[in-house]
Design an enzyme around this catalytic site. Structure first.
Site, short mmCIF file in Angstrom:
data_model
loop_
_atom_site.label_atom_id
_atom_site.label_comp_id
_atom_site.label_asym_id
_atom_site.label_seq_id
_atom_site.Cartn_x
_atom_site.Cartn_y
_atom_site.Cartn_z
N SER A 90 0.82 -1.22 0.00
CA SER A 90 0.00 0.00 0.00
C SER A 90 0.85 1.26 0.00
O SER A 90 0.32 2.35 -0.24
CB SER A 90 -0.92 0.00 1.22
OG SER A 90 -0.17 -0.07 2.42
N HIS A 107 -2.25 -2.93 -6.17
CA HIS A 107 -2.75 -2.63 -4.83
C HIS A 107 -4.27 -2.69 -4.77
O HIS A 107 -4.97 -1.81 -5.27
CB HIS A 107 -2.27 -1.24 -4.39
CG HIS A 107 -2.75 -0.85 -3.03
ND1 HIS A 107 -3.12 0.42 -2.68
CD2 HIS A 107 -2.93 -1.60 -1.90
CE1 HIS A 107 -3.50 0.46 -1.44
NE2 HIS A 107 -3.40 -0.76 -0.94
N GLU A 128 -5.05 -0.14 -7.68
CA GLU A 128 -3.99 0.74 -8.18
C GLU A 128 -2.94 -0.13 -8.88
O GLU A 128 -2.43 -1.08 -8.29
CB GLU A 128 -3.34 1.52 -7.05
CG GLU A 128 -4.26 2.55 -6.41
CD GLU A 128 -3.63 3.26 -5.23
OE1 GLU A 128 -3.85 4.47 -5.08
OE2 GLU A 128 -2.91 2.60 -4.44
N ASN A 136 -3.36 6.40 -0.71
CA ASN A 136 -2.73 6.53 0.61
C ASN A 136 -1.87 7.78 0.74
O ASN A 136 -1.46 8.13 1.84
CB ASN A 136 -1.92 5.27 0.94
CG ASN A 136 -2.81 4.18 1.48
OD1 ASN A 136 -3.73 4.44 2.25
ND2 ASN A 136 -2.56 2.95 1.08
#
Length: 388
Positions: A120, A141, A153, A191
């Site tokens: 992540s 991800h 992702e 993130n």
């Protein structure tokens, strides 16, 4: 569409099992491995039970179930993954552990096998450095729970071979996911951009401006978020959320914008991870919810401060080509369920208003934390809007 039909999943926890379910229902043969004794076998049994429930609910057919049951295998050794075209690791977020795993896998799988990491926030380039054939390594991800959350992702590293990301984007579409393309930078899209949702909420609490319940109330009431920052951090778990914040802060060369909070660090150190441990910001052994202070002026102040910080991060991500505008909007609405895209939100609030809020915060605090994105300043001067 593709030649990928045999998938290895390493890590039989919630994320790994979830990815296995997605791959299975897309018609792949799946090998699930975990280095903990019986973990893969137990996860496979649980996965089959989950599929039975999906049949009962009419989500999948009996034929889908039979095919999936015939295609799922629990592996006792890494060597059993030798026939895989694609391997996705979903193990602990520790760089050296992932590098060691990938180095071991290279001795087992074919040169054509794609090695994907579900990290992540860790660098794809750093993970690939353990490999002889670095060009096969890519980030993939997923978001938890993987069978439900649509976003993935796709992150090529600097060594990833040309067009591998296109192949993985097409594969994720075949798996009924919504893929977005991200640059290999700390936190990727979600993130990175989402950090102020947590960090600025913590800053407001640490300053004594409002308590957890009031901040959560403000973001749900005035922003339309399904969960407030503290509810969401408790749901994610501080063992995950704090580590991501810490990683992004370190990898961004200790940029003040991403500075972790001592409040969260102490919860992490104490093992108060949130819902999973029974206590986090809230104590889940006691009666909930805690009543917030429903003050309209305070609520709007909290919302405006946090949303402007989020918009600032989205603008920076676009400015530095972390992703294109459409993928940024998709990532935040499909990856973390934001009620609308942050660039759209900026247009609606008025970019001049966002710039003024950030400028006032920086002038008041005198901190780099609140510096306004250059792209927002330029757009404000030209009365431009985000286009997507």
């Amino acid at each position: 569409m593709n030649t990928i039909n045999t998938v290895g999943i390493i890590g039989a926890g919630a994320m790994g099992s979830g990815i296995a379910q997605v791959a299975l229902l897309a018609g792949n043969k799946v090998f699930l491995y975990d280095n903990q004794t019986n973990a893969a076998e137990n996860a496979t049994i649980k996965l089959k039970n989950t599929l039975e429930v999906l049949v009962q609910k009419g989500k999948i057919s009996e034929e889908d179930l039979q095919k999936a049951n015939a295609n799922i295998f629990s592996a006792n050794t890494l060597e059993e993954l030798a026939s895989c075209n694609l391997i996705v690791e979903a193990i602990v977020e520790i760089l050296d552990v992932k590098k060691t795993l990938f180095a071991s896998l290279e001795k087992i799988v074919s040169k054509e096998c794609i090695l994907a990491t579900n990290t992540s926030s860790l660098s794809i380039a750093a993970i690939s450095s353990a490999c002889v054939y670095k060009e096969r390594v890519i980030g993939l991800h997923f978001f938890n729970p993987a069978p439900i959350m649509p976003l993935v992702e796709v992150i090529p590293g600097v060594a990833t071979k040309e067009n591998l990301e296109i192949e993985l984007i097409e594969l994720m579409q075949h798996w009924n996911k919504i893929p977005v393309l991200a640059k290999d930078t700390p936190g990727f899209i979600v993130n990175r951009i989402a950090r102020p949702f947590y960090g600025e909420a913590l800053r407001i609490y640490d300053e004594g401006i409002a308590d957890f319940a009031t901040i959560d109330w403000a973001m749900k009431t005035y922003g339309g978020f399904k969960m407030g920052p503290f509810e969401l951090m408790d749901f994610i778990g501080h063992d995950v959320n704090f580590r991501v914040t810490e990683t992004v802060f370190e990898q961004m060369f200790f940029d003040a914008k991403y500075k972790p909070s001592i409040t969260q660090k102490r919860l992490f150190e104490a093992g108060f991870y949130g819902r999973k441990s029974g206590r986090g910001y809230y104590d889940y052994t006691k009666e909930l919810p805690i009543k917030p202070i429903e003050n309209e002026e305070l609520g709007e102040q909290i919302f405006n401060r946090i949303i402007c910080m989020l918009i600032n991060e989205a603008a920076e991500a676009l400015n530095y080509s972390i992703a294109n505008a459409n993928d940024i909007e998709l990532a935040m609405t499909k990856g973390v369920n934001y009620p609308k895209g942050l660039l759209q939100w900026a247009n609606e609030l008025g970019i001049k208003n966002v710039v003024n809020t950030l400028t006032n915060l920086q002038n008041f605090y005198g901190e780099e934390r609140y510096r306004c994105s250059v792209s927002l300043k330029r757009m404000s001067e030209k009365d431009e809007l985000f286009m997507f």
